[in-house]
Design a protein around this motif. Structure first.
Motif, PDB file in Angstrom:
ATOM      1  N   TRP A   1       0.884  -1.289   0.089  1.00 23.47           N
ATOM      2  CA  TRP A   1      -0.162  -0.112   0.040  1.00 23.47           C
ATOM      3  C   TRP A   1       0.757   1.114  -0.122  1.00 23.47           C
ATOM      4  O   TRP A   1       0.518   2.213  -0.528  1.00 23.47           O
ATOM      5  CB  TRP A   1      -0.960   0.002   1.126  1.00 23.47           C
ATOM      6  CG  TRP A   1      -1.831   1.020   1.332  1.00 23.47           C
ATOM      7  CD1 TRP A   1      -1.660   2.163   2.367  1.00 23.47           C
ATOM      8  CD2 TRP A   1      -2.897   1.592   0.504  1.00 23.47           C
ATOM      9  NE1 TRP A   1      -2.488   3.025   2.226  1.00 23.47           N
ATOM     10  CE2 TRP A   1      -3.356   2.849   1.030  1.00 23.47           C
ATOM     11  CE3 TRP A   1      -3.672   1.015  -0.672  1.00 23.47           C
ATOM     12  CZ2 TRP A   1      -4.478   3.502   0.649  1.00 23.47           C
ATOM     13  CZ3 TRP A   1      -4.640   1.615  -1.041  1.00 23.47           C
ATOM     14  CH2 TRP A   1      -5.453   2.809  -0.584  1.00 23.47           C
TER      15      TRP A   1
ATOM     16  N   THR B   1     -11.411   6.166  -3.353  1.00 25.36           N
ATOM     17  CA  THR B   1     -10.198   6.426  -3.193  1.00 25.36           C
ATOM     18  C   THR B   1      -9.942   8.069  -3.244  1.00 25.36           C
ATOM     19  O   THR B   1     -10.726   8.467  -4.139  1.00 25.36           O
ATOM     20  CB  THR B   1      -9.114   5.876  -4.212  1.00 25.36           C
ATOM     21  OG1 THR B   1      -9.206   4.451  -4.270  1.00 25.36           O
ATOM     22  CG2 THR B   1      -7.726   5.953  -3.844  1.00 25.36           C
TER      23      THR B   1
ATOM     24  N   TRP C   1      -2.985   8.558   1.117  1.00 27.38           N
ATOM     25  CA  TRP C   1      -1.541   8.770   1.211  1.00 27.38           C
ATOM     26  C   TRP C   1      -0.902  10.341   1.499  1.00 27.38           C
ATOM     27  O   TRP C   1      -0.900  11.029   0.540  1.00 27.38           O
ATOM     28  CB  TRP C   1      -1.115   8.328  -0.123  1.00 27.38           C
ATOM     29  CG  TRP C   1      -1.180   6.884  -0.448  1.00 27.38           C
ATOM     30  CD1 TRP C   1      -0.675   5.606  -0.036  1.00 27.38           C
ATOM     31  CD2 TRP C   1      -2.340   6.407  -1.467  1.00 27.38           C
ATOM     32  NE1 TRP C   1      -1.319   4.654  -0.898  1.00 27.38           N
ATOM     33  CE2 TRP C   1      -2.379   5.218  -1.581  1.00 27.38           C
ATOM     34  CE3 TRP C   1      -3.363   7.272  -2.035  1.00 27.38           C
ATOM     35  CZ2 TRP C   1      -3.284   4.314  -2.173  1.00 27.38           C
ATOM     36  CZ3 TRP C   1      -4.233   6.651  -2.771  1.00 27.38           C
ATOM     37  CH2 TRP C   1      -4.158   5.001  -2.745  1.00 27.38           C
TER      38      TRP C   1
ATOM     39  N   THR D   1      -7.205   1.830  -7.013  1.00 31.72           N
ATOM     40  CA  THR D   1      -7.568   1.130  -6.104  1.00 31.72           C
ATOM     41  C   THR D   1      -9.276   0.973  -6.333  1.00 31.72           C
ATOM     42  O   THR D   1     -10.027   1.681  -6.760  1.00 31.72           O
ATOM     43  CB  THR D   1      -7.270   1.427  -4.721  1.00 31.72           C
ATOM     44  OG1 THR D   1      -8.039   2.343  -4.161  1.00 31.72           O
ATOM     45  CG2 THR D   1      -5.808   1.681  -4.513  1.00 31.72           C
TER      46      THR D   1
ATOM     47  N   LEU E   1      -3.426  -5.820  -2.888  1.00 29.93           N
ATOM     48  CA  LEU E   1      -2.690  -4.691  -1.987  1.00 29.93           C
ATOM     49  C   LEU E   1      -2.312  -5.170  -0.689  1.00 29.93           C
ATOM     50  O   LEU E   1      -3.297  -5.689  -0.042  1.00 29.93           O
ATOM     51  CB  LEU E   1      -3.780  -3.626  -2.109  1.00 29.93           C
ATOM     52  CG  LEU E   1      -3.599  -2.670  -3.416  1.00 29.93           C
ATOM     53  CD1 LEU E   1      -4.415  -1.428  -3.253  1.00 29.93           C
ATOM     54  CD2 LEU E   1      -2.208  -2.016  -3.553  1.00 29.93           C
TER      55      LEU E   1
ATOM     56  N   ALA F   1      -3.535  -2.381   2.664  1.00 25.08           N
ATOM     57  CA  ALA F   1      -4.650  -1.340   2.406  1.00 25.08           C
ATOM     58  C   ALA F   1      -5.731  -1.099   3.273  1.00 25.08           C
ATOM     59  O   ALA F   1      -6.196  -2.308   3.840  1.00 25.08           O
ATOM     60  CB  ALA F   1      -4.971  -1.806   0.918  1.00 25.08           C
TER      61      ALA F   1
END
Length: 289
Positions: A176, A193, A198, A226, A245, A248
């Motif tokens: 991830w 997402t 992030w 994603t 992933l 995640a």
């Protein structure tokens, strides 16, 4: 004598039809019966509602004021009755209803409420909620606003979507944290997402507003994306590879509806949605080994 609903409907029908004969036909009663009904109403009110001659019919001043108010009352009443007697519900979604959860919920409601649940896809199901095109919606993101009630139902595992032209397509899994350093394709309207997932991401971001565009951008290798695991089982694109992933965070599936549009049938749908959701900590709906 008490004033009944039939008296009010008779007054409005005559005012709209312009004659006792036409109004009686519209109400499916005889003209003498309609005349008696209006006479009873006028006696109860103590005013004359209509000026009647052999050639013309007109509302009196009192009659015009009364009919105007009654139209509003009857309109509100009819709307309230329709709200509670309508035996169908539209369940909005943006893409891929979770399975078999959706089928279990729809089957439950239709068997126990003798109602019809119609799943219908919209790029923006929240907009559809706002304009009453749908009664409830299944979404995979938080919905702001006190006008909405939202019930988190369960979590879905996220997986990666990459182009088959990407070197990542041969990987067995992707971490991830590493994924967050790559160019991203984000469906800003109905995707699961956001760049905020992030905090240190500073790479390119390509945005779109529906699942089909998102998928084609991935296929064209404009970036990676994603998506919940359900896509790996139900979406086929020769130029897109789905990869696990590692690490995640899950996506949360929510059942959402407008606070001011709750009916017994909507409550039945909501309760079924909650009842068929897996308990916390169990495998996500539809997840297969």
């Amino acid at each position: 004598m008490s004033i009944e609903l039939r008296h009010l409907r008779a007054a409005v029908a005559i005012a709209e039809a312009g004659s006792f004969t036409a109004a009686a036909n519209a109400l499916h009663i005889t003209q003498p019966a309609l005349t008696r009904t209006v006479q009873q109403l006028e006696t109860s009110l103590g005013v004359r509602l209509f000026d009647r001659t052999s050639r013309a019919l007109a509302l009196t001043e009192d009659g015009a004021g009364f009919v105007e108010k009654v139209r509003v009352i009857l309109g509100d009443l009819d709307s309230a009755v329709a709200l509670y007697t309508n035996r169908s519900l539209v369940l909005g979604f943006s893409w891929l209803l979770p399975d078999p959860w959706a089928q279990q919920v729809i089957d439950d409601v239709e068997k126990n409420s003798r109602a019809t649940v119609v799943p219908r896809r919209y790029d923006d199901p929240i907009a559809a909620l706002n304009n009453a095109t749908v009664d409830a919606a299944v979404v995979r993101r938080d919905v702001p606003g006190d006008e909405f009630v939202q019930h988190p139902l369960f979590e879905e595992q996220r997986i990666a979507a990459v182009s088959t032209a990407s070197p990542l397509a041969t990987r067995e899994s992707i971490d991830w944290a590493e994924f967050g350093t790559l160019p991203l394709v984000i469906n800003t309207l109905s995707g699961t997402t956001s760049e905020d997932l992030w905090p240190n991401h500073d790479g390119p971001v390509v945005t779109c507003s529906n699942f089909d565009d998102w998928l084609e951008l991935i296929a064209a290798d404009r970036g990676v994306g994603t998506v919940p695991e359900v896509a790996r089982r139900r979406v086929t694109h020769r130029n897109v590879q789905f990869i696990p992933l590692v690490g995640a965070p899950p996506a949360v599936v929510r059942f959402v509806y407008r606070r001011n549009r709750v009916t017994p049938l909507l409550r039945a749908l909501r309760d079924a949605a909650i009842r068929h959701s897996p308990p916390p900590g169990s495998a996500a709906v539809g997840q297969h080994d």
